[in-house]
Design a protein around this motif. Sequence first.
Motif, short mmCIF file in Angstrom:
data_model
loop_
_atom_site.label_atom_id
_atom_site.label_comp_id
_atom_site.label_asym_id
_atom_site.label_seq_id
_atom_site.Cartn_x
_atom_site.Cartn_y
_atom_site.Cartn_z
N HIS A 33 -3.13 -7.16 7.91
CA HIS A 33 -3.85 -5.94 7.57
C HIS A 33 -5.32 -6.25 7.31
N SER A 53 -7.55 8.27 2.19
CA SER A 53 -6.91 8.63 3.47
C SER A 53 -7.36 10.00 3.99
N PRO A 54 -7.58 11.05 3.15
CA PRO A 54 -8.07 12.31 3.73
C PRO A 54 -9.47 12.16 4.34
N GLU A 98 6.65 -5.84 3.02
CA GLU A 98 5.28 -5.38 2.77
C GLU A 98 5.37 -4.02 2.10
N ARG A 99 4.74 -3.90 0.91
CA ARG A 99 4.81 -2.65 0.14
C ARG A 99 3.49 -1.92 0.26
N PHE A 100 3.55 -0.66 0.65
CA PHE A 100 2.33 0.12 0.86
C PHE A 100 1.85 0.84 -0.39
N SER A 120 4.84 5.55 6.97
CA SER A 120 3.73 4.84 7.62
C SER A 120 3.95 3.33 7.64
N GLU A 147 -7.68 9.73 -2.28
CA GLU A 147 -9.12 9.61 -2.29
C GLU A 147 -9.63 9.17 -0.91
N SER A 155 4.66 5.89 -3.38
CA SER A 155 5.65 6.86 -2.91
C SER A 155 5.87 6.85 -1.41
N GLY A 156 4.94 6.36 -0.67
CA GLY A 156 5.14 6.25 0.78
C GLY A 156 5.06 7.55 1.49
N SER A 216 -6.12 -0.97 1.64
CA SER A 216 -5.61 -1.84 2.71
C SER A 216 -5.01 -1.00 3.83
N TYR A 217 -5.22 -1.40 5.07
CA TYR A 217 -4.57 -0.74 6.22
C TYR A 217 -4.09 -1.80 7.20
N SER A 218 -2.87 -1.62 7.67
CA SER A 218 -2.29 -2.57 8.62
C SER A 218 -2.96 -2.42 9.98
N VAL A 258 3.59 1.04 10.80
CA VAL A 258 2.34 0.61 11.48
C VAL A 258 2.33 -0.90 11.80
N THR A 288 -3.83 3.01 11.89
CA THR A 288 -3.16 4.32 11.88
C THR A 288 -2.98 4.72 10.43
N VAL A 289 -3.63 5.81 10.05
CA VAL A 289 -3.65 6.22 8.65
C VAL A 289 -2.90 7.52 8.50
C1 LIG Z 1 -0.90 -4.17 2.81
C2 LIG Z 1 -1.00 -2.65 2.93
C3 LIG Z 1 -1.09 -2.06 4.17
C4 LIG Z 1 -1.19 -0.66 4.28
N1 LIG Z 1 -1.23 -0.12 5.53
C5 LIG Z 1 -1.29 1.23 5.67
C6 LIG Z 1 -1.31 1.82 6.98
O1 LIG Z 1 -1.29 1.12 8.01
N2 LIG Z 1 -1.36 3.19 7.07
C7 LIG Z 1 -1.39 3.98 5.95
O2 LIG Z 1 -1.45 5.20 6.10
N3 LIG Z 1 -1.37 3.44 4.70
C8 LIG Z 1 -1.34 2.09 4.53
N4 LIG Z 1 -1.34 1.54 3.28
C9 LIG Z 1 -1.53 2.43 2.11
C10 LIG Z 1 -3.04 2.62 1.85
O3 LIG Z 1 -3.61 1.39 1.40
C11 LIG Z 1 -3.35 3.66 0.76
O4 LIG Z 1 -2.60 3.36 -0.39
C12 LIG Z 1 -3.04 5.08 1.21
O5 LIG Z 1 -3.83 5.42 2.36
C13 LIG Z 1 -3.36 6.08 0.07
O6 LIG Z 1 -4.73 5.93 -0.29
P1 LIG Z 1 -5.54 7.18 -0.85
O7 LIG Z 1 -6.86 6.67 -1.34
O8 LIG Z 1 -5.56 8.30 0.13
O9 LIG Z 1 -4.66 7.65 -2.09
P2 LIG Z 1 -4.94 7.31 -3.63
O10 LIG Z 1 -6.15 8.05 -4.09
O11 LIG Z 1 -4.94 5.80 -3.79
O12 LIG Z 1 -3.63 7.87 -4.30
C14 LIG Z 1 -3.45 9.29 -4.42
C15 LIG Z 1 -2.03 9.61 -4.79
O13 LIG Z 1 -1.13 9.20 -3.74
C16 LIG Z 1 -0.21 8.24 -4.21
N5 LIG Z 1 -0.14 7.21 -3.15
C17 LIG Z 1 -0.83 6.05 -3.09
N6 LIG Z 1 -0.51 5.37 -1.96
C18 LIG Z 1 0.37 6.12 -1.31
C19 LIG Z 1 1.06 5.97 -0.08
N7 LIG Z 1 0.97 4.87 0.69
N8 LIG Z 1 1.86 6.99 0.30
C20 LIG Z 1 2.00 8.09 -0.46
N9 LIG Z 1 1.40 8.29 -1.63
C21 LIG Z 1 0.60 7.32 -2.06
C22 LIG Z 1 -0.79 7.72 -5.49
O14 LIG Z 1 0.23 7.35 -6.39
C23 LIG Z 1 -1.53 8.91 -6.02
O15 LIG Z 1 -0.68 9.81 -6.66
C24 LIG Z 1 -1.22 0.15 3.13
C25 LIG Z 1 -1.14 -0.47 1.87
C26 LIG Z 1 -1.03 -1.83 1.75
C27 LIG Z 1 -0.92 -2.45 0.39
#
Ligand SMILES: Cc1cc2nc3c(=O)[nH]c(=O)nc-3n(C[C@H](O)[C@H](O)[C@H](O)COP(=O)(O)OP(=O)(O)OC[C@H]3O[C@@H](n4cnc5c(N)ncnc54)[C@H](O)[C@@H]3O)c2cc1C
Length: 216
Positions: free
Chosen positions: A15, A56-57, A210-212, A96, A54, A215-216, A31-33, A99, A46-47
């Motif tokens: 990632h 991903s949108p 690998e934990r993302f 997700s 904060e 809640s996923g 982090s993004y894979s 990915v 792929t997001v």
């Molecule tokens: C090694 C690694 C690889 C990753 N690869 C990918 C990828 O390829 N594609 C991808 O879409 N994401 C991936 N993620 C998850 C990504 O890093 C972010 O956590 C995710 O995009 C949410 O970020 P945010 O700033 O939008 O949400 P935040 O502002 O960080 O969180 C907002 C809310 O969403 C919840 N939340 C946090 N993470 C997730 C999640 N993954 N799913 C659902 N709810 C969540 C939080 O608890 C909080 O309530 C990966 C994470 C790790 C650790």
Amino acid sequence: MFEVPDWPGHLAGQHVDLRLTAEDGYSTQRSYSLASAPDGESVELTVQRVDDGEVSPYLTDELAVGDVVELRGPVGGWFVWRPEQKEPILLVAGGSGVVPLMAMIRMRRAVGSRTPFKLVYSVRSPEYQLFVPELRRDDPGLDKRYLYSRSTPPEWPRPPGRFTASDLSGAGWPPDFEPTCYVCGSTGFVETAAGLLVALGHHPGRIRTERFGPSG
Ligand SMILES: Cc1cc2nc3c(=O)[nH]c(=O)nc-3n(C[C@H](O)[C@H](O)[C@H](O)COP(=O)(O)OP(=O)(O)OC[C@H]3O[C@@H](n4cnc5c(N)ncnc54)[C@H](O)[C@@H]3O)c2cc1C
């Protein structure tokens, strides 16, 4: 898709850490894979949008062609598949979490590997499925099984519900084939799936996770 000058190449499953910095200097990182097989200086992510998130949108709704972001990587050396591995492979994805597993599938295809792969891909409902057209294509040696936790496509044989040991034993490899298992998704999904694999007799040392996030 990002163009990354001097990208060193990567392994399937690694990632990057992506950093955004606002004009006022506020900066945040996630982090993004890597979704792509190594391909010169192009890198695909792929997001999936987390509605109250904060970062991903911004990435899914606002980032435009030509914008610049900061990437650090590739990161990770354990959750990777290398083409020289000859054992059967089980990929278990939640949401997700598919990915980095897609990068492994693409890498396998890119190098013409005949290593047998099985993918078990669990999503809430069909609209959450990623890579649909590509996964629909015939890919010899890759078996795919889709599981839906909340709603299924019409006439789907398995009713919606959380996945179980029998889903994994039916769609995966028997433990005595000694597959390497890659499990990726939310923390809860990964803990459940890895626990089921161990209960089915897979050696913990052959289960890579690998934990993302929460809640996923
Ligand atoms: C090694 C690694 C690889 C990753 N690869 C990918 C990828 O390829 N594609 C991808 O879409 N994401 C991936 N993620 C998850 C990504 O890093 C972010 O956590 C995710 O995009 C949410 O970020 P945010 O700033 O939008 O949400 P935040 O502002 O960080 O969180 C907002 C809310 O969403 C919840 N939340 C946090 N993470 C997730 C999640 N993954 N799913 C659902 N709810 C969540 C939080 O608890 C909080 O309530 C990966 C994470 C790790 C650790």
